[in-house]
Scaffold this active site. Structure first.
Site, PDB file in Angstrom:
ATOM      1  N   GLY A 168       0.810  -1.212   0.000  1.00  0.00           N
ATOM      2  CA  GLY A 168       0.000   0.000   0.000  1.00  0.00           C
ATOM      3  C   GLY A 168       0.840   1.257   0.000  1.00  0.00           C
ATOM      4  N   GLU A 204      13.358  -2.043  -7.432  1.00  0.00           N
ATOM      5  CA  GLU A 204      12.444  -2.039  -8.560  1.00  0.00           C
ATOM      6  C   GLU A 204      12.651  -0.741  -9.313  1.00  0.00           C
ATOM      7  OE1 GLU A 204       8.462  -3.940  -7.669  1.00  0.00           O
ATOM      8  OE2 GLU A 204       7.811  -2.046  -8.524  1.00  0.00           O
ATOM      9  N   LYS A 205      12.455  -0.779 -10.621  1.00  0.00           N
ATOM     10  CA  LYS A 205      12.587   0.438 -11.410  1.00  0.00           C
ATOM     11  C   LYS A 205      11.545   1.447 -10.950  1.00  0.00           C
ATOM     12  CE  LYS A 205      12.968   2.087 -16.144  1.00  0.00           C
ATOM     13  NZ  LYS A 205      14.292   2.687 -15.881  1.00  0.00           N
ATOM     14  N   LYS A 240      -8.376   4.891  -5.469  1.00  0.00           N
ATOM     15  CA  LYS A 240      -8.865   5.608  -6.643  1.00  0.00           C
ATOM     16  C   LYS A 240      -9.990   6.557  -6.250  1.00  0.00           C
ATOM     17  CE  LYS A 240      -7.688   1.530  -9.231  1.00  0.00           C
ATOM     18  NZ  LYS A 240      -8.215   0.204  -9.596  1.00  0.00           N
ATOM     19  N   GLU A 292      -0.663  -6.225 -11.465  1.00  0.00           N
ATOM     20  CA  GLU A 292      -1.414  -7.310 -10.838  1.00  0.00           C
ATOM     21  C   GLU A 292      -2.774  -7.478 -11.505  1.00  0.00           C
ATOM     22  OE1 GLU A 292      -1.691  -5.901  -6.753  1.00  0.00           O
ATOM     23  OE2 GLU A 292      -3.736  -5.245  -7.138  1.00  0.00           O
ATOM     24  N   ASN A 294      -6.870  -8.246 -10.785  1.00  0.00           N
ATOM     25  CA  ASN A 294      -7.967  -8.318  -9.826  1.00  0.00           C
ATOM     26  C   ASN A 294      -9.016  -9.273 -10.387  1.00  0.00           C
ATOM     27  OD1 ASN A 294      -6.777  -6.321  -8.163  1.00  0.00           O
ATOM     28  ND2 ASN A 294      -7.500  -4.784  -9.606  1.00  0.00           N
ATOM     29  N   ARG A 296     -12.145 -10.032  -9.950  1.00  0.00           N
ATOM     30  CA  ARG A 296     -13.502  -9.713  -9.483  1.00  0.00           C
ATOM     31  C   ARG A 296     -14.051  -8.559 -10.314  1.00  0.00           C
ATOM     32  NH1 ARG A 296     -11.668  -4.889  -7.329  1.00  0.00           N
ATOM     33  NH2 ARG A 296      -9.685  -5.075  -6.279  1.00  0.00           N
ATOM     34  N   VAL A 299     -14.977  -1.610  -8.548  1.00  0.00           N
ATOM     35  CA  VAL A 299     -15.794  -0.447  -8.215  1.00  0.00           C
ATOM     36  C   VAL A 299     -16.090   0.365  -9.479  1.00  0.00           C
ATOM     37  CG1 VAL A 299     -15.854   1.730  -6.931  1.00  0.00           C
ATOM     38  CG2 VAL A 299     -14.831  -0.295  -5.881  1.00  0.00           C
ATOM     39  N   ARG A 342     -16.045   8.978  -7.166  1.00  0.00           N
ATOM     40  CA  ARG A 342     -16.451   8.276  -5.943  1.00  0.00           C
ATOM     41  C   ARG A 342     -16.788   9.312  -4.874  1.00  0.00           C
ATOM     42  NH1 ARG A 342     -12.585   3.004  -5.158  1.00  0.00           N
ATOM     43  NH2 ARG A 342     -12.263   2.530  -7.372  1.00  0.00           N
TER      44      ARG A 342
END
Lengths: 456, 81
Positions: A168, A204-205, A240, A292, A294, A296, A299, A342
């Protein structure tokens, strides 16, 4: 019909997404069962479903996150399938497995797909095997300064030092060159030990001004199609805040590359259901990197629905029932522009402190090309136990400019009394020239909030 | 000696420990200082530390771990010396 067809669906969620799923099921002629915690007796989803069952006390751990209580409710009501929505148990391979063992259809991918895409290292390897690039980085924790130097030279500066135990956005340091790397490494290791009890760090870059772009996928376990991309770079604390379809930062060439890569990766795991592949896009080099998947519904799915004219939740339910995809890739032709805001029950002038409570007055926006996904009603008391998202305002326009003007109109019409919301912050964002230009990156919102935003 | 109630400043979920695998912040019967964290209240996924507010001995928690609390609800009793 199909061998897995079902006529009664339990929705293992609450709030706006439970309402959204109940609506899709009703459109399909499927009966619905709502579940609720003791804090949600008066929640809208319990009224809209055909039946509603209480599954436990208010804290989510004792209700919406309790697989056994949910499966028992499904059995008791005679539901043959469970839709997990997003959050809660939506990406729990364990829950998907328990559903299967109980003879219930889990509206989502197979438990094995959730587990393999949920494991970041495994997902990265899968991507590489499918020929989809990931953010360059070290495969193992850094041993010492020499090791770090060698890797950084290979990856190229600037590099990020990331705590293995972090997440996070926590436990990250950036080094612009060799000197900074040598200075920062021992500090990062010390901080990682102190904060996460594990001093392991990776390199990591670092991509300055990176953008977050994600591709919507639908699959039936045999073939996958994409429904283009969403731009999700307007974020605060990695959450987001505003999403758009399509992305204003990529051109047609990049668009066809990123969507092809997403389909290739989804096909590599024979994906079934609705899924999203998240990418970081480097606006300088135009390179994109898989982060990554998701597994599912998300939102922000409505912006894709509005530009593609597809009900993603219905399609998700259909393939879960064993149907083949109805859509072919060439049937998906995006039209116009969609934006979602949102609305959270938070006070922007008090560092976004959550503010649950009773909605004393409520006026929702309407009119042409405006959609509101919410579980609010006048007199409803928003409980303090769950997410602060209380409404999504989604608009469509022929162009991005038209969509922005329409969002200003919709936000102007929105009126919520009784709880603090993020509406006023969003209204200011939608007159910001940088946002209007479309040339923003993932740090834009936080910098703007720090530097310019003033609570009216 | 007098006894004072500590009230929850927020509605939400009550936690006695910083994370599920840690020891509790305070064990009943332990001394506490005014600026010492005694519990967490989770409100809409945000975690807020609650301080004792007074020096003394934490006699008793009035809420079980992971139970729901209302704003202003007594959550613990401190005995002030």
């Amino acid at each position: 019909m199909h061998s897995n067809a079902f006529d009664k669906l339990l929705i293992a969620n609450r709030g706006e997404i439970a309402v959204r799923i109940i609506r899709a099921a009703r459109d399909l002629g499927i009966r619905t069962v709502a579940i609720y915690s003791e804090a949600d007796r008066d929640a809208l989803h319990t009224w809209l479903a055909d039946e509603a069952l209480c599954i436990g006390p208010p804290p989510a751990g004792k209700s919406y996150l309790n697989p056994d209580a949910i499966i028992a409710a499904a059995k008791q009501s005679g539901a043959q399938a469970i839709h997990p929505g997003y959050g809660f148990l939506a990406e729990s391979a364990e829950f998907a497995k328990k559903c299967a063992e109980a003879g219930l259809i889990f509206v989502g991918p197979l438990a094995e797909s959730i587990a393999s895409m949920g494991d970041k290292a495994l997902a990265r390897r899968t991507a590489e095997l499918a020929g989809v690039s990931t953010v360059p980085g070290t495969p193992q924790p850094i041993r010492d300064v020499e090791d770090a130097r060698a890797w950084a030279d290979e990856i190229g500066y600037p590099v990020m030092i990331k705590a293995a135990g972090g997440g996070g956005g926590r436990g990250i340091r950036v080094a612009q060159n060799r000197d900074e790397l040598e200075q920062a490494l021992p500090i990062a290791q010390y901080e990682a030990q102190a904060a996460f009890g594990n001093k392991a760090v990776y390199l990591e870059k670092f991509i300055p001004h990176a953008r977050h772009v994600e591709v919507q996928i639908l699959g039936d376990g045999r073939q996958c199609i994409h429904l283009f991309e969403r731009e999700c770079s307007i974020q605060r604390k990695r959450q987001k805040v505003v999403e758009e379809a399509l992305s204003p930062c990529i051109d047609d060439e990049q668009r066809s590359q990123i969507t092809l890569a997403a389909v290739r990766l989804a096909n590599a795991v024979a994906y079934r259901g609705a899924g999203t592949l998240e990418f970081l896009v480097d606006p300088e080099t135009k390179a994109f990197y898989f982060i990554e998947m998701n597994t599912r519904i998300q939102v922000e799915h409505p912006v894709t629905e509005l530009v593609c004219g597809v009900d993603l939740v219905q399609e998700q339910i259909r393939v879960a029932a064993g149907a083949s995809l109805r859509l072919r890739q060439e049937d998906v032709r995006p039209q116009g522009w969609a934006i979602e805001c949102r609305i959270n029950a938070e006070n922007p002038s008090q560092n976004f402190m959550p503010h649950p409570g009773q909605v004393q007055r409520l006026r929702l926006p309407g009119g042409p090309w405006v959609r509101v996904d919410t579980a609010l009603y006048e007199g409803y008391t928003i409980p303090p136990f769950y997410d602060s998202l209380i409404a999504k305002v989604i608009v469509w326009g022929e162009t991005r400019e038209e969509a922005i003007r329409r969002m200003r109109r919709a936000l102007y019409e929105l009126h919520i009394e009784g709880v603090s919301t993020t509406k006023s912050m969003l209204e200011q964002l939608f007159v910001n020239p940088c946002f209007a230009s479309g040339q923003y990156h993932t740090n834009f919102l936080e910098r703007w909030l720090d530097a310019e935003y003033r609570q009216a | 000696m007098s006894r004072q109630q500590i009230l929850s400043p927020l509605p939400g979920t009550f936690y006695r420990r910083p994370n599920p695998t840690s020891e509790p912040y305070v064990t009943e019967g332990d001394p506490v200082t005014a600026d010492q964290t005694i519990c967490l209240i989770e409100i809409m996924k945000q975690f807020n530390e609650v301080k004792a507010g007074v020096n003394g001995k934490l006699v008793e928690f009035l809420v079980a771990n992971e139970d729901a609390v209302m704003a202003g609800q007594p959550i613990a009793i401190v005995e002030i010396e």
